[in-house]
Design a protein around this motif. Structure first.
Motif, PDB file in Angstrom:
ATOM      1  N   THR A 133       0.854  -1.180   0.000  1.00 48.39           N
ATOM      2  CA  THR A 133       0.000   0.000   0.000  1.00 48.39           C
ATOM      3  C   THR A 133       0.892   1.232   0.000  1.00 48.39           C
ATOM      4  O   THR A 133       1.714   1.403   0.900  1.00 48.39           O
ATOM      5  CB  THR A 133      -0.922   0.014   1.233  1.00 48.39           C
ATOM      6  OG1 THR A 133      -1.728  -1.175   1.228  1.00 48.39           O
ATOM      7  CG2 THR A 133      -1.824   1.236   1.226  1.00 48.39           C
ATOM      8  N   TYR A 134       0.731   2.065  -1.020  1.00 48.37           N
ATOM      9  CA  TYR A 134       1.530   3.284  -1.122  1.00 48.37           C
ATOM     10  C   TYR A 134       0.894   4.455  -0.374  1.00 48.37           C
ATOM     11  O   TYR A 134       1.593   5.395   0.024  1.00 48.37           O
ATOM     12  CB  TYR A 134       1.702   3.679  -2.590  1.00 48.37           C
ATOM     13  CG  TYR A 134       2.678   2.827  -3.361  1.00 48.37           C
ATOM     14  CD1 TYR A 134       4.038   2.858  -3.073  1.00 48.37           C
ATOM     15  CD2 TYR A 134       2.248   2.004  -4.386  1.00 48.37           C
ATOM     16  CE1 TYR A 134       4.939   2.096  -3.796  1.00 48.37           C
ATOM     17  CE2 TYR A 134       3.138   1.238  -5.121  1.00 48.37           C
ATOM     18  CZ  TYR A 134       4.488   1.287  -4.814  1.00 48.37           C
ATOM     19  OH  TYR A 134       5.394   0.526  -5.537  1.00 48.37           O
ATOM     20  N   ALA A 135      -0.412   4.421  -0.208  1.00 48.16           N
ATOM     21  CA  ALA A 135      -1.105   5.501   0.487  1.00 48.16           C
ATOM     22  C   ALA A 135      -2.425   4.967   1.014  1.00 48.16           C
ATOM     23  O   ALA A 135      -3.019   4.061   0.422  1.00 48.16           O
ATOM     24  CB  ALA A 135      -1.357   6.684  -0.444  1.00 48.16           C
ATOM     25  N   GLY A 136      -2.894   5.549   2.126  1.00 51.58           N
ATOM     26  CA  GLY A 136      -4.135   5.103   2.729  1.00 51.58           C
ATOM     27  C   GLY A 136      -3.915   3.930   3.659  1.00 51.58           C
ATOM     28  O   GLY A 136      -2.777   3.469   3.854  1.00 51.58           O
ATOM     29  N   PRO A 137      -4.976   3.396   4.258  1.00 50.16           N
ATOM     30  CA  PRO A 137      -4.836   2.281   5.198  1.00 50.16           C
ATOM     31  C   PRO A 137      -4.387   1.006   4.496  1.00 50.16           C
ATOM     32  O   PRO A 137      -4.866   0.690   3.405  1.00 50.16           O
ATOM     33  CB  PRO A 137      -6.238   2.129   5.796  1.00 50.16           C
ATOM     34  CG  PRO A 137      -7.152   2.707   4.754  1.00 50.16           C
ATOM     35  CD  PRO A 137      -6.382   3.818   4.099  1.00 50.16           C
ATOM     36  N   GLN A 171      -2.555  -5.180  11.254  1.00 51.45           N
ATOM     37  CA  GLN A 171      -2.553  -4.374  10.042  1.00 51.45           C
ATOM     38  C   GLN A 171      -1.134  -4.122   9.561  1.00 51.45           C
ATOM     39  O   GLN A 171      -0.236  -3.832  10.360  1.00 51.45           O
ATOM     40  CB  GLN A 171      -3.261  -3.043  10.295  1.00 51.45           C
ATOM     41  CG  GLN A 171      -3.479  -2.206   9.040  1.00 51.45           C
ATOM     42  CD  GLN A 171      -4.430  -1.054   9.281  1.00 51.45           C
ATOM     43  OE1 GLN A 171      -4.530  -0.529  10.380  1.00 51.45           O
ATOM     44  NE2 GLN A 171      -5.153  -0.650   8.246  1.00 51.45           N
ATOM     45  N   LEU A 172      -0.935  -4.261   8.263  1.00 53.33           N
ATOM     46  CA  LEU A 172       0.337  -3.903   7.667  1.00 53.33           C
ATOM     47  C   LEU A 172       0.494  -2.387   7.671  1.00 53.33           C
ATOM     48  O   LEU A 172      -0.459  -1.653   7.941  1.00 53.33           O
ATOM     49  CB  LEU A 172       0.402  -4.431   6.240  1.00 53.33           C
ATOM     50  CG  LEU A 172       0.285  -5.952   6.081  1.00 53.33           C
ATOM     51  CD1 LEU A 172       0.129  -6.321   4.619  1.00 53.33           C
ATOM     52  CD2 LEU A 172       1.492  -6.650   6.695  1.00 53.33           C
ATOM     53  N   ALA A 173       1.693  -1.917   7.368  1.00 56.51           N
ATOM     54  CA  ALA A 173       1.970  -0.482   7.324  1.00 56.51           C
ATOM     55  C   ALA A 173       2.164  -0.043   5.882  1.00 56.51           C
ATOM     56  O   ALA A 173       2.496  -0.844   5.001  1.00 56.51           O
ATOM     57  CB  ALA A 173       3.218  -0.157   8.148  1.00 56.51           C
ATOM     58  N   VAL A 174       1.950   1.235   5.635  1.00 51.65           N
ATOM     59  CA  VAL A 174       2.227   1.797   4.313  1.00 51.65           C
ATOM     60  C   VAL A 174       3.692   1.517   3.947  1.00 51.65           C
ATOM     61  O   VAL A 174       4.591   1.720   4.764  1.00 51.65           O
ATOM     62  CB  VAL A 174       1.947   3.307   4.300  1.00 51.65           C
ATOM     63  CG1 VAL A 174       2.505   3.954   3.041  1.00 51.65           C
ATOM     64  CG2 VAL A 174       0.455   3.572   4.409  1.00 51.65           C
ATOM     65  N   GLY A 175       3.905   1.024   2.748  1.00 46.90           N
ATOM     66  CA  GLY A 175       5.254   0.722   2.280  1.00 46.90           C
ATOM     67  C   GLY A 175       5.671  -0.723   2.442  1.00 46.90           C
ATOM     68  O   GLY A 175       6.561  -1.195   1.729  1.00 46.90           O
ATOM     69  N   ASP A 176       5.067  -1.443   3.392  1.00 44.39           N
ATOM     70  CA  ASP A 176       5.426  -2.847   3.598  1.00 44.39           C
ATOM     71  C   ASP A 176       5.244  -3.656   2.314  1.00 44.39           C
ATOM     72  O   ASP A 176       4.239  -3.498   1.607  1.00 44.39           O
ATOM     73  CB  ASP A 176       4.549  -3.475   4.686  1.00 44.39           C
ATOM     74  CG  ASP A 176       4.931  -3.047   6.089  1.00 44.39           C
ATOM     75  OD1 ASP A 176       5.967  -2.383   6.249  1.00 44.39           O
ATOM     76  OD2 ASP A 176       4.181  -3.388   7.032  1.00 44.39           O
ATOM     77  N   LEU A 177       6.183  -4.545   2.037  1.00 40.59           N
ATOM     78  CA  LEU A 177       6.053  -5.510   0.951  1.00 40.59           C
ATOM     79  C   LEU A 177       5.645  -6.837   1.572  1.00 40.59           C
ATOM     80  O   LEU A 177       6.419  -7.446   2.310  1.00 40.59           O
ATOM     81  CB  LEU A 177       7.368  -5.668   0.189  1.00 40.59           C
ATOM     82  CG  LEU A 177       7.958  -4.405  -0.442  1.00 40.59           C
ATOM     83  CD1 LEU A 177       9.270  -4.735  -1.136  1.00 40.59           C
ATOM     84  CD2 LEU A 177       6.982  -3.769  -1.412  1.00 40.59           C
ATOM     85  N   ALA A 178       4.420  -7.271   1.298  1.00 42.24           N
ATOM     86  CA  ALA A 178       3.869  -8.443   1.978  1.00 42.24           C
ATOM     87  C   ALA A 178       3.536  -9.546   0.992  1.00 42.24           C
ATOM     88  O   ALA A 178       2.764  -9.332   0.054  1.00 42.24           O
ATOM     89  CB  ALA A 178       2.623  -8.052   2.764  1.00 42.24           C
ATOM     90  N   LEU A 179       4.106 -10.714   1.210  1.00 44.13           N
ATOM     91  CA  LEU A 179       3.756 -11.904   0.449  1.00 44.13           C
ATOM     92  C   LEU A 179       2.717 -12.689   1.239  1.00 44.13           C
ATOM     93  O   LEU A 179       2.970 -13.095   2.383  1.00 44.13           O
ATOM     94  CB  LEU A 179       4.982 -12.773   0.201  1.00 44.13           C
ATOM     95  CG  LEU A 179       5.950 -12.297  -0.890  1.00 44.13           C
ATOM     96  CD1 LEU A 179       7.231 -13.125  -0.850  1.00 44.13           C
ATOM     97  CD2 LEU A 179       5.303 -12.385  -2.267  1.00 44.13           C
ATOM     98  N   LEU A 180       1.544 -12.885   0.639  1.00 38.03           N
ATOM     99  CA  LEU A 180       0.446 -13.599   1.273  1.00 38.03           C
ATOM    100  C   LEU A 180       0.278 -14.956   0.595  1.00 38.03           C
ATOM    101  O   LEU A 180       0.030 -15.026  -0.615  1.00 38.03           O
ATOM    102  CB  LEU A 180      -0.859 -12.799   1.150  1.00 38.03           C
ATOM    103  CG  LEU A 180      -1.069 -11.562   2.010  1.00 38.03           C
ATOM    104  CD1 LEU A 180       0.009 -10.504   1.807  1.00 38.03           C
ATOM    105  CD2 LEU A 180      -2.445 -10.951   1.724  1.00 38.03           C
ATOM    106  N   LYS A 181       0.431 -16.015   1.366  1.00 33.72           N
ATOM    107  CA  LYS A 181       0.272 -17.359   0.809  1.00 33.72           C
ATOM    108  C   LYS A 181      -1.213 -17.723   0.803  1.00 33.72           C
ATOM    109  O   LYS A 181      -1.909 -17.582   1.804  1.00 33.72           O
ATOM    110  CB  LYS A 181       1.062 -18.366   1.646  1.00 33.72           C
ATOM    111  CG  LYS A 181       1.172 -19.753   1.024  1.00 33.72           C
ATOM    112  CD  LYS A 181       1.958 -20.699   1.932  1.00 33.72           C
ATOM    113  CE  LYS A 181       3.449 -20.405   1.926  1.00 33.72           C
ATOM    114  NZ  LYS A 181       4.219 -21.373   2.757  1.00 33.72           N
ATOM    115  N   GLY A 182      -1.701 -18.185  -0.356  1.00 29.84           N
ATOM    116  CA  GLY A 182      -3.105 -18.527  -0.490  1.00 29.84           C
ATOM    117  C   GLY A 182      -3.354 -20.022  -0.458  1.00 29.84           C
ATOM    118  O   GLY A 182      -2.444 -20.828  -0.242  1.00 29.84           O
ATOM    119  N   CYS A 183      -4.608 -20.395  -0.707  1.00 30.42           N
ATOM    120  CA  CYS A 183      -4.997 -21.805  -0.678  1.00 30.42           C
ATOM    121  C   CYS A 183      -4.552 -22.555  -1.931  1.00 30.42           C
ATOM    122  O   CYS A 183      -4.623 -23.778  -1.972  1.00 30.42           O
ATOM    123  CB  CYS A 183      -6.511 -21.914  -0.525  1.00 30.42           C
ATOM    124  SG  CYS A 183      -7.121 -21.334   1.069  1.00 30.42           S
ATOM    125  N   GLY A 184      -4.094 -21.819  -2.939  1.00 30.51           N
ATOM    126  CA  GLY A 184      -3.601 -22.472  -4.138  1.00 30.51           C
ATOM    127  C   GLY A 184      -2.165 -22.951  -4.042  1.00 30.51           C
ATOM    128  O   GLY A 184      -1.659 -23.601  -4.965  1.00 30.51           O
TER     129      GLY A 184
END
Length: 214
Positions: A133-137, A171-184
């Motif tokens: 997220t670059y801006a906002g929540p 909650q993540l923070a603005v700027g964080d790079l987050a890898l989310l593992k899914g069900c696939g």
């Protein structure tokens, strides 16, 4: 007060300030890997310039990260004359994603949002997604102990609440790079990270980047 995510010894997540934390997503027990970062001044200014205009942004790309991708993004920006730092950041992230997952093609979406894109807690059916997220929540997520997975899926009066512990929402923070593992992800079919898009305040806009490998 919630403990810092990286201090929980039972964690299925990994947080760090160096890019080396992102390959932790390949660990069997990890469903969230986050490189914590703050936007530098040039990038923050570029982001602000895109949000100051009246035109929204909804840019898609599927293919190799490279010069053609950068030129396409620059053409689509609301304020391309002030967007160089943002274009470079998206390019660097896409190149890192391609390298990490040994793929030449990346699906990318950069968009402004005035409402919650996915306001209900859910899991992704794909293998993995990177969001920043670059801006906002920024995105919210749930530790496994706070999830009632029987509540996931389409809403129904007979389903229980997904959130077993509202105080555990993180909650993540603005700027964080987050890898989310899914069900696939093979072997993670029942353990996809539960997350949602937050609701921006009235008049607030988000700038969200999402990347899918392959």
């Amino acid at each position: 007060m919630q403990p810092h995510p990286s201090l929980d010894t039972s964690a299925h997540w990994a947080f760090g300030q160096e890019i080396e934390v992102l390959p932790r997503i390949f660990d069997d027990d990890i469903t969230l890997a986050v490189m914590q970062r703050r936007l530098d001044s040039a990038l923050a200014l570029a982001v602000r310039a895109q949000l100051n205009g009246s035109r929204s942004l909804d840019w898609h790309w599927r293919g190799a990260p490279g010069q053609a991708m950068k030129e396409d993004l620059e053409r689509r920006l609301p304020a391309p004359e002030a967007g160089a730092a943002l274009v470079e950041d998206v390019s660097h992230i896409a190149e890192a994603m391609a390298y990490l997952f040994s793929t030449e093609a990346i699906g990318i979406r950069l968009r402004t949002l005035e409402g919650a894109m996915c306001p209900r807690f859910h899991v992704d059916n794909l293998a993995v997604r990177l969001v920043t997220t670059y801006a906002g929540p920024a995105s919210e997520w749930l530790p496994e102990h706070a999830v009632n997975r029987a509540g996931l899926g389409a809403p129904h009066p007979d389903k229980p609440d997904i959130v077993a512990d509202p105080d555990a929402i993180r909650q993540l923070a603005v700027g964080d790079l987050a890898l989310l593992k899914g069900c696939g992800w093979i072997g993670n079919e029942e353990r996809g990270l539960v997350h949602r898009s937050p609701q921006p305040a009235a008049g607030e806009r988000r700038l969200l980047l999402a990347l899918d490998p392959g």
